[in-house]
Design a protein around this motif. Structure first.
Motif, PDB file in Angstrom:
ATOM      1  N   ILE A 190      -0.776  -0.752  10.084  1.00 45.52           N
ATOM      2  CA  ILE A 190      -1.403  -1.571   9.037  1.00 45.52           C
ATOM      3  C   ILE A 190      -0.891  -1.127   7.675  1.00 45.52           C
ATOM      4  CG2 ILE A 190      -3.558  -2.029   7.822  1.00 45.52           C
ATOM      5  CD1 ILE A 190      -4.988  -2.291  10.295  1.00 45.52           C
ATOM      6  N   THR A 191      -0.911   0.191   7.449  1.00 46.95           N
ATOM      7  CA  THR A 191      -0.507   0.722   6.147  1.00 46.95           C
ATOM      8  C   THR A 191       0.933   0.328   5.835  1.00 46.95           C
ATOM      9  OG1 THR A 191      -1.921   2.585   6.663  1.00 46.95           O
ATOM     10  CG2 THR A 191      -0.461   2.818   4.776  1.00 46.95           C
ATOM     11  N   LYS A 192       1.813   0.528   6.811  1.00 48.92           N
ATOM     12  CA  LYS A 192       3.228   0.257   6.545  1.00 48.92           C
ATOM     13  C   LYS A 192       3.503  -1.242   6.484  1.00 48.92           C
ATOM     14  CE  LYS A 192       4.237   2.838   9.916  1.00 48.92           C
ATOM     15  NZ  LYS A 192       5.058   3.361  11.014  1.00 48.92           N
ATOM     16  N   ASN A 193       2.821  -2.011   7.349  1.00 40.46           N
ATOM     17  CA  ASN A 193       3.031  -3.463   7.326  1.00 40.46           C
ATOM     18  C   ASN A 193       2.525  -4.090   6.038  1.00 40.46           C
ATOM     19  OD1 ASN A 193       4.230  -3.479   9.801  1.00 40.46           O
ATOM     20  ND2 ASN A 193       2.377  -4.029  10.928  1.00 40.46           N
ATOM     21  N   SER A 194       1.631  -3.381   5.321  1.00 39.79           N
ATOM     22  CA  SER A 194       1.130  -3.952   4.076  1.00 39.79           C
ATOM     23  C   SER A 194       2.269  -4.119   3.082  1.00 39.79           C
ATOM     24  CB  SER A 194       0.016  -3.078   3.490  1.00 39.79           C
ATOM     25  OG  SER A 194       0.558  -1.887   2.971  1.00 39.79           O
ATOM     26  N   SER A 195       3.426  -3.485   3.328  1.00 43.88           N
ATOM     27  CA  SER A 195       4.567  -3.643   2.422  1.00 43.88           C
ATOM     28  C   SER A 195       5.161  -5.048   2.517  1.00 43.88           C
ATOM     29  CB  SER A 195       5.639  -2.602   2.736  1.00 43.88           C
ATOM     30  OG  SER A 195       6.131  -2.807   4.034  1.00 43.88           O
ATOM     31  N   LEU A 196       4.780  -5.800   3.559  1.00 45.46           N
ATOM     32  CA  LEU A 196       5.226  -7.196   3.640  1.00 45.46           C
ATOM     33  C   LEU A 196       4.571  -8.030   2.539  1.00 45.46           C
ATOM     34  CD1 LEU A 196       5.202  -7.737   7.496  1.00 45.46           C
ATOM     35  CD2 LEU A 196       7.188  -7.661   6.011  1.00 45.46           C
ATOM     36  N   ALA A 197       3.657  -7.411   1.797  1.00 50.38           N
ATOM     37  CA  ALA A 197       3.009  -8.050   0.660  1.00 50.38           C
ATOM     38  C   ALA A 197       4.037  -8.661  -0.274  1.00 50.38           C
ATOM     39  CB  ALA A 197       2.176  -7.023  -0.094  1.00 50.38           C
ATOM     40  N   VAL A 198       5.204  -8.031  -0.338  1.00 48.97           N
ATOM     41  CA  VAL A 198       6.267  -8.463  -1.230  1.00 48.97           C
ATOM     42  C   VAL A 198       6.628  -9.936  -0.979  1.00 48.97           C
ATOM     43  CG1 VAL A 198       8.606  -8.145  -0.310  1.00 48.97           C
ATOM     44  CG2 VAL A 198       7.871  -6.860  -2.305  1.00 48.97           C
ATOM     45  N   ALA A 199       6.452 -10.369   0.282  1.00 47.34           N
ATOM     46  CA  ALA A 199       6.848 -11.737   0.625  1.00 47.34           C
ATOM     47  C   ALA A 199       5.891 -12.771   0.047  1.00 47.34           C
ATOM     48  CB  ALA A 199       6.918 -11.893   2.143  1.00 47.34           C
ATOM     49  N   ILE A 200       4.622 -12.386  -0.175  1.00 49.22           N
ATOM     50  CA  ILE A 200       3.668 -13.382  -0.667  1.00 49.22           C
ATOM     51  C   ILE A 200       3.164 -13.027  -2.055  1.00 49.22           C
ATOM     52  CG2 ILE A 200       2.939 -14.212   1.596  1.00 49.22           C
ATOM     53  CD1 ILE A 200       0.538 -12.355   1.385  1.00 49.22           C
ATOM     54  N   GLY A 201       3.791 -12.043  -2.683  1.00 52.53           N
ATOM     55  CA  GLY A 201       3.508 -11.783  -4.086  1.00 52.53           C
ATOM     56  C   GLY A 201       2.256 -10.973  -4.369  1.00 52.53           C
ATOM     57  N   TYR A 202       1.766 -10.237  -3.372  1.00 48.81           N
ATOM     58  CA  TYR A 202       0.690  -9.290  -3.666  1.00 48.81           C
ATOM     59  C   TYR A 202       1.348  -8.042  -4.213  1.00 48.81           C
ATOM     60  CZ  TYR A 202      -3.177  -6.020  -2.855  1.00 48.81           C
ATOM     61  OH  TYR A 202      -4.161  -5.076  -2.999  1.00 48.81           O
ATOM     62  N   GLN A 203       0.855  -7.532  -5.352  1.00 56.82           N
ATOM     63  CA  GLN A 203       1.586  -6.457  -5.998  1.00 56.82           C
ATOM     64  C   GLN A 203       1.173  -5.086  -5.485  1.00 56.82           C
ATOM     65  OE1 GLN A 203       1.097  -8.427  -9.750  1.00 56.82           O
ATOM     66  NE2 GLN A 203       3.265  -8.073 -10.183  1.00 56.82           N
ATOM     67  N   ASP A 204       1.769  -4.711  -4.370  1.00 57.80           N
ATOM     68  CA  ASP A 204       1.523  -3.389  -3.810  1.00 57.80           C
ATOM     69  C   ASP A 204       2.591  -2.435  -4.331  1.00 57.80           C
ATOM     70  OD1 ASP A 204       3.772  -4.240  -2.456  1.00 57.80           O
ATOM     71  OD2 ASP A 204       3.250  -3.100  -0.653  1.00 57.80           O
ATOM     72  N   ILE A 205       2.636  -1.232  -3.791  1.00 58.98           N
ATOM     73  CA  ILE A 205       3.559  -0.232  -4.318  1.00 58.98           C
ATOM     74  C   ILE A 205       5.014  -0.679  -4.158  1.00 58.98           C
ATOM     75  CG2 ILE A 205       3.446   1.085  -2.147  1.00 58.98           C
ATOM     76  CD1 ILE A 205       4.162   2.493  -5.654  1.00 58.98           C
ATOM     77  N   VAL A 206       5.344  -1.345  -3.048  1.00 61.82           N
ATOM     78  CA  VAL A 206       6.734  -1.766  -2.835  1.00 61.82           C
ATOM     79  C   VAL A 206       7.124  -2.797  -3.883  1.00 61.82           C
ATOM     80  CG1 VAL A 206       8.330  -2.889  -1.258  1.00 61.82           C
ATOM     81  CG2 VAL A 206       6.627  -1.307  -0.377  1.00 61.82           C
ATOM     82  N   SER A 207       6.234  -3.759  -4.086  1.00 62.84           N
ATOM     83  CA  SER A 207       6.514  -4.822  -5.043  1.00 62.84           C
ATOM     84  C   SER A 207       6.721  -4.241  -6.441  1.00 62.84           C
ATOM     85  CB  SER A 207       5.353  -5.809  -5.023  1.00 62.84           C
ATOM     86  OG  SER A 207       5.390  -6.638  -6.130  1.00 62.84           O
ATOM     87  N   ILE A 208       5.835  -3.363  -6.869  1.00 59.93           N
ATOM     88  CA  ILE A 208       5.920  -2.828  -8.233  1.00 59.93           C
ATOM     89  C   ILE A 208       7.096  -1.858  -8.371  1.00 59.93           C
ATOM     90  CG2 ILE A 208       4.718  -1.375  -9.908  1.00 59.93           C
ATOM     91  CD1 ILE A 208       2.144  -2.792  -9.062  1.00 59.93           C
ATOM     92  N   ALA A 209       7.311  -1.026  -7.359  1.00 57.96           N
ATOM     93  CA  ALA A 209       8.444  -0.096  -7.413  1.00 57.96           C
ATOM     94  C   ALA A 209       9.757  -0.870  -7.434  1.00 57.96           C
ATOM     95  CB  ALA A 209       8.408   0.852  -6.224  1.00 57.96           C
ATOM     96  N   ASN A 210       9.783  -1.993  -6.727  1.00 58.06           N
ATOM     97  CA  ASN A 210      10.964  -2.852  -6.708  1.00 58.06           C
ATOM     98  C   ASN A 210      11.282  -3.389  -8.105  1.00 58.06           C
ATOM     99  OD1 ASN A 210      12.864  -3.567  -4.928  1.00 58.06           O
ATOM    100  ND2 ASN A 210      11.657  -5.134  -3.871  1.00 58.06           N
ATOM    101  N   THR A 211      10.249  -3.896  -8.772  1.00 53.27           N
ATOM    102  CA  THR A 211      10.440  -4.407 -10.123  1.00 53.27           C
ATOM    103  C   THR A 211      10.892  -3.288 -11.055  1.00 53.27           C
ATOM    104  OG1 THR A 211       8.565  -5.831  -9.613  1.00 53.27           O
ATOM    105  CG2 THR A 211       9.337  -5.830 -11.878  1.00 53.27           C
ATOM    106  N   THR A 212      10.231  -2.139 -10.928  1.00 52.94           N
ATOM    107  CA  THR A 212      10.596  -0.977 -11.741  1.00 52.94           C
ATOM    108  C   THR A 212      12.074  -0.647 -11.558  1.00 52.94           C
ATOM    109  OG1 THR A 212       8.381  -0.109 -11.416  1.00 52.94           O
ATOM    110  CG2 THR A 212      10.042   1.446 -12.172  1.00 52.94           C
ATOM    111  N   LEU A 213      12.472  -0.650 -10.293  1.00 49.54           N
ATOM    112  CA  LEU A 213      13.845  -0.303  -9.933  1.00 49.54           C
ATOM    113  C   LEU A 213      14.840  -1.305 -10.539  1.00 49.54           C
ATOM    114  CD1 LEU A 213      14.387   0.287  -6.140  1.00 49.54           C
ATOM    115  CD2 LEU A 213      15.836  -1.290  -7.354  1.00 49.54           C
TER     116      LEU A 213
END
Lengths: 402, 264
Positions: free
Chosen positions: A339-362
């Motif tokens: 569940i924890t790791k799959n939550s990174s799929l948030a990026v596909a629907i625009g929920y701003q989790d750590i992957v999404s925000i770190a991606n933008t930062t990057l």
């Protein structure tokens, strides 16, 4: 031969002879030592090659390394945050918002998926034909479709809701629109925090009392009724605290103002879709784990417990569950990590989790290695914490048996 | 075993007093597993302190019958009355009967996550509401009677089959049941362990326990039983005291069965 005669026998009490190491490829010990040296060498070389190569490339492209960028202004907007945040804050704070968003969806997801999965797993074992079939269909359907597809489906469904002006209004002041779910919520005051703390104390008190009652049962055979005390501690105490502090109760209901709602609580479409997708998908796996755990306990255990006169509930609690949990907990840990790791799929629907925000930062700073390192560190920390907790719990309930 | 049985021959075979109180009554009991008719008009009465051995080929319904007596299986027709209480779907009746009826299984079914002592104290503590210390004293008393008090702190997985089955007997006795049911208690055991379990059962018979035993141990039936019941294809074919049962079988089916199991 009697025991003492055995002890007197000089052939007993001898230790096994030590076997020397031969320098032959046919000696298994020798072979395993050689293999280990070769593997360590290969891994060491690979690490050196990767690091040296990266350093050289970074130097050629003149990219600065380091985490200095964290204290710079982020300038990136974030849709939902559990802590106060504005684009003028630093990258560090933006990333913290992402971590908290990941934790929020993971923890709520773990709790809901456990409850739903357990219910479906038990339902699949039910003697009720319809219930068992429905649970079976649920499991087969949900676990056979890719999670990403399910997330996109739920998100599309949320997006397909009408706009705020035509929002669906199933009951009261609850509104469903493509801006999310709006619902009335309390105007939070100190008394509510105090009542929550009282509730926590009440739960702890009830658990302690249950232990005391079990001890008393062991001593005298009589077990006092727990539920009146539990009710008093878990409902009466918080209510009394709340009343003593003036019983504040103001409801903030959402109202349509112009093109959107104001006031009330909100669940964003992104969060709702992600949580729904994760919970429904993982519950299918948890259902199978729970079912397997219960089936792993031999039916003879139910029969023996029943033949002794234990009630159905006592059979489950004292005999079946302790044996089933041993089978259930380890694979359950894996599902929690999923569940924890799959939550990174948030990026596909625009929920701003750590992957999404770190991606933008990057993207904004060009610090790719640092960005990826942060994401990995966050997931590793969360995953290891879950593992440590679950392993502790597993060890606590582990059965001795021999 | 021979000695124990020879002793019991004289002391145990006192017969049942006429008009003794019936403990178990099966009246026209029928049961089906789907289309399979597994019990056909079974009639059997077991008196207080009586010892009944049930034998028959596999699939004859003897295990099903004994499992109906404490409702591990439910019957679909007829009446089963245990200690004056009729078995119906009423859970209260079922619980009341199960408290008074001990059962020993072919596969022991000890609780692997509890120690031997905890296996024995579980039901007295939770069902009889007995203080733990009292339950432990009771358990040690019965573990001593089955001759394994020194294993009390071990787990079932550490014991041999014969020891496990003796624990299972002690566990059932800790509820101080009025009736003991044995469902092929020695069938899963190695030959040298059968004796230690049968010895315990002979002693229990001597103490006056009402017993129904499904077994292939014809030596046990001959020496301990007051009556032997022969079942075949779901029917009670023949019932009689062991002397008559073994010496003068009346039905062809029993003659064939006896020649098969005693013939070698």
């Amino acid at each position: 031969m009697p025991q003492d005669a055995l002890a007197a026998d000089p052939r007993y009490g001898r230790t096994a002879p030590r076997r020397g190491l031969t320098l032959s490829w046919r000696d298994p010990t020798m072979r395993s030592i050689v293999w280990q040296i070769v593997i360590i060498g290969l891994v060491g070389f690979a690490v050196w090659w990767l690091v040296a190569n990266t350093m050289r490339n970074l130097e050629v492209r003149k990219i600065a390394t380091g985490f200095g960028f964290l204290s710079r202004e982020a300038g990136l907007p974030i849709g939902e945050s559990m802590i106060p945040y504005s684009p003028a804050d630093t990258y560090a704070r933006a990333l913290l918002v992402g971590v908290l968003n990941t934790l929020r969806v993971s923890l709520i997801g773990i709790v809901l998926a456990t409850v739903l999965g357990t219910l479906i797993g038990i339902a699949r074992l039910s003697h009720n034909w319809l219930l068992a079939r429905l649970a079976g269909i649920y499991v087969e359907l949900l676990r056979d479709l890719p999670l990403l597809l399910q997330l996109l489906f739920w998100y599309a469904l949320m997006q397909g809701l009408p706009g705020p002006r035509q929002a669906l209004n199933p009951f009261g002041s609850v509104f469903l629109s493509n801006r999310g779910i709006k619902f009335p919520w309390l105007v939070w005051e100190e008394a509510h925090t105090a009542a929550l703390l009282a509730l926590a104390a009440g739960i702890a008190g009830t658990v302690l009392l249950a232990r005391r009652f079990t001890a008393r049962q062991m001593a005298t055979g009589q077990r006092p009724r727990l539920w009146p005390w539990g009710l008093a501690l878990m409902v009466g105490l918080p209510a009394a605290v709340w009343a003593a502090m003036g019983a504040p109760f103001t409801i903030d209901a959402p109202e349509l103002r112009g093109f959107n709602f104001r006031g009330g609580g909100t669940i964003t479409p992104e969060f709702a879709a992600l949580l729904l997708g994760l919970v429904l998908y993982t519950a299918a796996f948890i259902a199978e784990i729970v079912r397997a755990g219960i089936l792993a306990v031999h039916t003879g255990q139910w029969e023996a417990a029943g033949a002794l006169g234990l009630s159905r509930g006592e059979q489950l609690r004292l005999i079946i569950l302790p044996q089933a949990l041993r089978v259930i907990i380890p694979p359950m840990t894996s599902q929690y990590l999923n569940i924890t790791k799959n939550s990174s799929l948030a990026v596909a629907i625009g929920y701003q989790d750590i992957v999404s925000i770190a991606n933008t930062t990057l993207n904004q700073t060009g610090q790719a290695i640092e960005g990826i390192a942060i994401i990995m560190a966050v997931y590793l920390t969360i995953s290891l914490s879950i593992s440590v907790f679950m392993n502790w719990y597993n060890a606590r309930i582990a059965l001795k048996e021999r | 075993m021979r000695e124990a049985m020879a002793r019991s021959e004289t002391t145990v075979r006192s017969g049942i007093a006429a008009g003794a109180k019936p403990m178990i009554q099966l009246i026209n009991v029928n049961k089906w597993f789907g289309a399979l008719h597994v019990l056909r008009d079974v009639n059997l009465t077991v008196a207080e302190r009586e010892r009944v051995v049930v034998c028959g080929p596999s699939g004859s319904g003897k295990s099903t019958m004994i499992r109906c007596i404490n409702r591990l299986e439910s019957h679909q027709e007829g009446q089963i009355i245990v200690d004056g209480i009729e078995l119906t779907d009423d859970l209260k009746n079922i619980d009341a009967i199960r408290r008074e009826v001990g059962m020993v299984f072919q596969s022991f079914n000890l609780f692997p996550h509890l120690t031997i002592l905890e296996n024995c104290t579980l039901a007295p503590i939770w069902v009889r509401k007995m203080p733990k210390r009292e339950a432990e004293a009771l358990a040690m008393e019965y573990l001593t009677r089955v001759r394994i008090p020194e294993q009390a702190q071990k787990y079932p997985g550490q014991l041999s089959g014969g020891q496990q089955q003796r624990v299972a007997i002690a566990r059932a006795l800790c509820m101080r049941p009025k009736i003991m049911l044995f469902d092929e208690p020695t069938s899963a055991l190695d030959p040298e362990m059968i004796k230690e379990v049968l010895d315990v059962m002979v002693e229990l018979a001597e103490s006056g326990m009402t017993m129904v035993v499904v077994t292939h141990e014809m030596g046990f039936a001959r020496t301990v039983a007051d009556r032997v019941v022969f079942m075949d294809r779901g029917e009670v074919v023949e019932v009689g005291p062991p002397g008559e049962f073994f010496a003068n079988p009346k039905s062809e089916r029993l003659k064939t069965f006896l020649s098969q199991i005693l013939g070698h």
